[in-house]
Enzyme design. Structure first.
Site, short mmCIF file in Angstrom:
data_model
loop_
_atom_site.label_atom_id
_atom_site.label_comp_id
_atom_site.label_asym_id
_atom_site.label_seq_id
_atom_site.Cartn_x
_atom_site.Cartn_y
_atom_site.Cartn_z
N GLU A 276 -22.07 6.73 -11.07
CA GLU A 276 -22.86 7.87 -11.59
C GLU A 276 -23.67 8.52 -10.48
O GLU A 276 -24.90 8.55 -10.53
CB GLU A 276 -23.82 7.36 -12.68
CG GLU A 276 -23.16 6.64 -13.84
CD GLU A 276 -24.17 5.87 -14.70
OE1 GLU A 276 -25.38 5.81 -14.33
OE2 GLU A 276 -23.77 5.33 -15.73
N GLY A 278 -25.61 11.23 -8.31
CA GLY A 278 -26.23 12.53 -8.51
C GLY A 278 -26.56 13.13 -7.16
O GLY A 278 -25.87 13.99 -6.62
N ARG A 279 -27.62 12.58 -6.55
CA ARG A 279 -28.14 13.11 -5.29
C ARG A 279 -27.07 13.22 -4.20
O ARG A 279 -27.01 14.21 -3.48
CB ARG A 279 -29.25 12.17 -4.81
CG ARG A 279 -30.01 12.71 -3.62
CD ARG A 279 -30.96 11.63 -3.06
NE ARG A 279 -31.62 10.84 -4.07
CZ ARG A 279 -32.88 11.06 -4.48
NH1 ARG A 279 -33.59 12.03 -3.98
NH2 ARG A 279 -33.41 10.28 -5.41
N ARG A 315 -40.69 17.37 -5.45
CA ARG A 315 -40.50 16.08 -4.78
C ARG A 315 -41.58 15.77 -3.74
O ARG A 315 -42.07 14.64 -3.69
CB ARG A 315 -39.10 16.00 -4.15
CG ARG A 315 -37.97 16.19 -5.16
CD ARG A 315 -36.60 15.79 -4.62
NE ARG A 315 -36.49 14.36 -4.44
CZ ARG A 315 -36.61 13.74 -3.30
NH1 ARG A 315 -36.81 14.41 -2.18
NH2 ARG A 315 -36.54 12.43 -3.23
N CYS A 345 -52.64 26.25 -7.52
CA CYS A 345 -54.04 25.87 -7.28
C CYS A 345 -54.24 24.36 -7.32
O CYS A 345 -54.92 23.83 -8.21
CB CYS A 345 -54.92 26.55 -8.31
SG CYS A 345 -54.69 28.32 -8.23
N GLU A 346 -53.64 23.65 -6.41
CA GLU A 346 -53.83 22.21 -6.27
C GLU A 346 -53.63 21.86 -4.80
O GLU A 346 -52.71 22.37 -4.16
CB GLU A 346 -52.78 21.42 -7.05
CG GLU A 346 -52.81 21.67 -8.53
CD GLU A 346 -52.31 20.47 -9.32
OE1 GLU A 346 -52.35 19.34 -8.80
OE2 GLU A 346 -51.91 20.71 -10.46
N TYR A 373 -32.51 17.25 -7.71
CA TYR A 373 -33.87 17.07 -8.22
C TYR A 373 -34.82 18.13 -7.70
O TYR A 373 -36.01 17.88 -7.51
CB TYR A 373 -34.38 15.65 -7.89
CG TYR A 373 -33.43 14.57 -8.38
CD1 TYR A 373 -33.26 14.35 -9.74
CD2 TYR A 373 -32.66 13.81 -7.49
CE1 TYR A 373 -32.36 13.39 -10.21
CE2 TYR A 373 -31.76 12.84 -7.95
CZ TYR A 373 -31.62 12.64 -9.29
OH TYR A 373 -30.74 11.70 -9.74
N1 LLP Z 1 -27.53 6.93 -13.37
C1 LLP Z 1 -28.72 6.70 -13.97
C2 LLP Z 1 -28.77 5.89 -15.17
C3 LLP Z 1 -29.89 7.25 -13.40
O1 LLP Z 1 -31.06 7.01 -13.99
C4 LLP Z 1 -29.81 8.04 -12.24
C5 LLP Z 1 -31.00 8.63 -11.64
C6 LLP Z 1 -28.54 8.27 -11.67
C7 LLP Z 1 -27.43 7.69 -12.26
C8 LLP Z 1 -28.34 9.11 -10.45
O2 LLP Z 1 -28.96 8.58 -9.33
P1 LLP Z 1 -28.73 9.25 -7.88
O3 LLP Z 1 -27.28 9.03 -7.52
O4 LLP Z 1 -29.05 10.68 -7.99
O5 LLP Z 1 -29.66 8.50 -7.02
N2 LLP Z 1 -36.33 12.59 -9.34
C9 LLP Z 1 -36.08 11.56 -8.35
C10 LLP Z 1 -34.80 10.80 -8.62
C11 LLP Z 1 -34.75 10.21 -10.01
C12 LLP Z 1 -33.49 9.45 -10.29
C13 LLP Z 1 -33.41 9.09 -11.71
N3 LLP Z 1 -32.19 8.46 -12.10
C14 LLP Z 1 -36.08 12.20 -6.96
O6 LLP Z 1 -36.29 13.39 -6.85
O7 LLP Z 1 -35.93 11.48 -5.97
#
Ligand code: LLP
Length: 418
Positions: A276, A278-279, A315, A345-346, A373
């Protein structure tokens, strides 16, 4: 050199693919998120190719960037999706994604969200507690359906990342401990409207080392062995997301090495592998383009007040995260040390501290590695309409989200009549 192959300087101007960023700023205004189709495609292909020898499904974590153009491009490449809300499911469907390649994660799925997902026939629910399992069994029963389920196991592994985005320790709210999972799988008869099809874990985000992934997948494999020894059939193993990217001087494993490690660690399993990410798919495929509104020199510090703020890219404020900030065109001036801050304003509203930049009013800056993100965590704080988003494909620029207007922001608000 920027270190990002789709964002490069040509005679002192920063380009995304074949388009100068200043041209995008002139046409679409700032702040503006700019993505590279080539970078996105390359990252997806890197995962897919690395997995070639293995039955696999890449389920893009929609939360990283949920723009439907991005979801659509990934769907066209064959991607599945990892969603955490009914809203994300609606986006996947709208983008032409396949619900049968979609897994549903998250600790607090509502009955309504379960219904929606059962209705469209998603691949699997990643269930995070016994209460949730009961609710899902009940909901599926009311609908005359069978819900495919993976339990999300909390493997108690330290991801060694920022505490806010570490999820695989036993004190975190996520998943169920392995021994509890074992007990629940064996009690499958209590859940006649559930079919246990998989096993799932996710230990955190922005991991820059392989060892926590290896440790977690080893633990998952042991659990898989134990379940199979009890005669249970598990069809897929979902190892979550979490692979880090380079923001500055991190050296995360390459996609190839990461996938190779997961495959090697689970080599004896015949199950289909799911991940899964994302980033690592979108993070370095996008930047935030912003313009310097004012320079302000005080006796203590130099401030570059730009038109993007914490509401656009949260972030830095939330995690003290570092994003490179690069000039879009060189201006021949001498550099100075700047605090790059937004108009909110922070004092916590900053994009970067102590950056060496040569600036004058009106200059454009690119906040790098903002594809993941960034937009998806943006807000309307200070009644700031959210940024526009564009996708560059070679020399073509596509607007994939119009800049919001204040009218849109207040359209659903009401004044008391009496
Ligand atoms: N699967 C699940 C169940 C997750 O909770 C997440 C991310 C992913 C996959 C994807 O993870 P990645 O491959 O993107 O690391 N807002 C934060 C990151 C929060 C991640 C939450 N869960 C940031 O900006 O660093």
């Amino acid at each position: 050199m920027t270190g990002f192959p789709q964002f490069v300087y040509h005679s002192d101007a920063l380009y995304v693919e074949s388009v100068p960023l200043h041209q995008i700023a002139e046409q679409y205004g700032t702040p503006c998120y700019v993505y590279s189709r080539a970078a996105l495609t390359q990252a997806y292909r890197d995962f897919d190719t690395a997995f070639a020898a293995r039955d696999h499904l890449i389920c893009y974590a929609v939360k990283a960037n949920s723009n439907i153009a991005i979801l659509n491009l990934l769907a066209r490449l064959g991607s599945g999706f990892d969603i955490v809300s009914g809203g994300e499911l609606q986006r996947v469907i709208k983008a032409g994604g396949d619900p049968r390649k979609t897994v549903f994660s998250g600790v607090g799925k509502t009955i309504q969200e379960m219904r929606m997902a059962l209705d469209v026939g998603i691949l699997c629910f990643n269930v995070e507690s016994e209460s949730e399992l009961n609710a899902l069994n009940q909901t599926a029963s009311e609908m005359g359906k069978i819900a495919a389920v993976s339990l999300r196991v909390n493997p108690d592994v330290d991801a060694r990342t920022h505490p806010y985005i570490s999820t695989g320790l036993k004190e975190n709210k996520f998943g169920v401990p392995a021994d509890e999972a074992m007990r629940i799988y064996q009690a499958a008869h209590l859940y006649p409207h559930v079919r246990f099809t998989g096993l799932d874990c996710h230990i955190g985000s922005q991991l820059t080392e392989l060892s926590p992934f290896i440790e977690a997948s080893g633990k998952m494999l042991s659990l898989l062995d134990a379940l199979q020894a009890k005669g249970l059939t598990i069809e897929h193993l979902d190892l979550g997301g979490g692979l880090g990217i380079r923001y500055t001087d991190e050296s995360p494993p390459s996609i190839q090495n990461y996938v190779a490690a997961l495959c090697a660690q689970t080599a004896r399993a015949t199950q289909r592998l799911l991940i899964e990410p994302g980033r690592s798919l979108v993070g370095n495929a996008g930047i935030l383009l912003t313009r310097v509104a004012y320079l302000k020199h005080t006796s203590a510090r130099n401030f570059a007040i730009v038109d993007a703020a914490m509401n656009d890219l949260m972030r830095p404020s939330l995690y003290d995260a570092y994003h490179d900030i690069l000039p879009v065109r060189s201006n021949g001036l001498a550099t100075d040390t700047y605090q790059v801050v937004g108009p909110v304003c922070e004092t916590g509203d900053f994009l970067g501290h102590d950056r060496l930049l040569a600036l004058r009013d009106g200059d454009l800056l690119a906040v790098m590695s903002a594809g993941a993100y960034g937009m998806s965590m943006s807000s309307n704080y200070n009644t700031r309409p959210r940024a526009a988003e564009v996708m560059v494909d070679k020399d073509a620029v596509h607007l994939i989200r119009q800049r919001e207007t204040v009218d849109q922001l207040i359209a659903s608000e009401r004044i008391l009549s009496g």
